[in-house]
Design a protein around this motif. Structure first.
Motif, short mmCIF file in Angstrom:
data_model
loop_
_atom_site.label_atom_id
_atom_site.label_comp_id
_atom_site.label_asym_id
_atom_site.label_seq_id
_atom_site.Cartn_x
_atom_site.Cartn_y
_atom_site.Cartn_z
N ASP A 34 -8.74 -4.31 0.83
CA ASP A 34 -7.88 -3.46 -0.01
C ASP A 34 -8.70 -2.38 -0.72
OD1 ASP A 34 -5.57 -4.75 0.66
OD2 ASP A 34 -5.47 -5.97 -1.16
N ASN A 38 -8.23 1.59 -0.19
CA ASN A 38 -7.90 2.49 -1.30
C ASN A 38 -8.88 3.67 -1.34
OD1 ASN A 38 -5.69 1.05 -2.16
ND2 ASN A 38 -6.87 -0.20 -3.59
N ASP A 89 4.71 -10.63 -3.66
CA ASP A 89 4.95 -9.98 -4.95
C ASP A 89 4.18 -8.68 -5.10
OD1 ASP A 89 6.64 -12.03 -5.63
OD2 ASP A 89 5.13 -13.12 -6.80
N THR A 90 2.96 -8.65 -4.57
CA THR A 90 2.14 -7.45 -4.70
C THR A 90 2.03 -6.68 -3.39
OG1 THR A 90 0.13 -8.69 -4.21
CG2 THR A 90 0.75 -8.49 -6.54
N GLY A 91 2.80 -7.08 -2.40
CA GLY A 91 2.75 -6.41 -1.11
C GLY A 91 1.44 -6.64 -0.37
N SER A 92 0.81 -7.78 -0.64
CA SER A 92 -0.51 -8.03 -0.05
C SER A 92 -0.44 -8.82 1.25
CB SER A 92 -1.37 -8.79 -1.06
OG SER A 92 -0.78 -10.04 -1.35
#
Length: 105
Positions: A34, A38, A89-92
């Protein structure tokens, strides 16, 4: 095993339809991947690590689809559809699902 997005296989008439088969894979993205993705978003470029994860998940989903077709006595899958969803929940998490119709040609 032949796997195709088309409803038929040219030159191979379908002898029997064996039902809908599916394969689903859910993969998680780790913190380091991630972070580097980013950074790629900021500076531009492709995220090779995410592309590899996506390709591997797609291949695994298709392998599950083929295995289910084989257990039903099929030697091909037609009308294959691939779907991708971001979940959690966090799109992970990424879910890749493959569905199609098992057939005997």
């Amino acid at each position: 095993m032949t796997v195709t997005t088309t409803p038929t296989i040219e030159g191979k008439p379908i002898q029997e339809y064996l039902g809908i088969v599916t394969g689903e894979v859910i993969v998680g993205a780790n913190l380091f991947r991630d972070l580097f993705a980013n950074i790629r978003d900021i500076v531009g470029g492709r995220s090779g690590s995410y592309e590899r994860i996506l390709r591997d998940a797609r291949e695994q989903a298709i392998e599950e689809l083929q295995a289910e077709a084989a257990t039903r006595g099929g030697n091909a899958v037609v009308g294959v559809d691939l779907d991708y969803e971001v979940i959690g929940d966090t799109g992970s998490m990424l879910m890749v699902s493959a569905s199609g119709t098992a057939v005997r040609v």
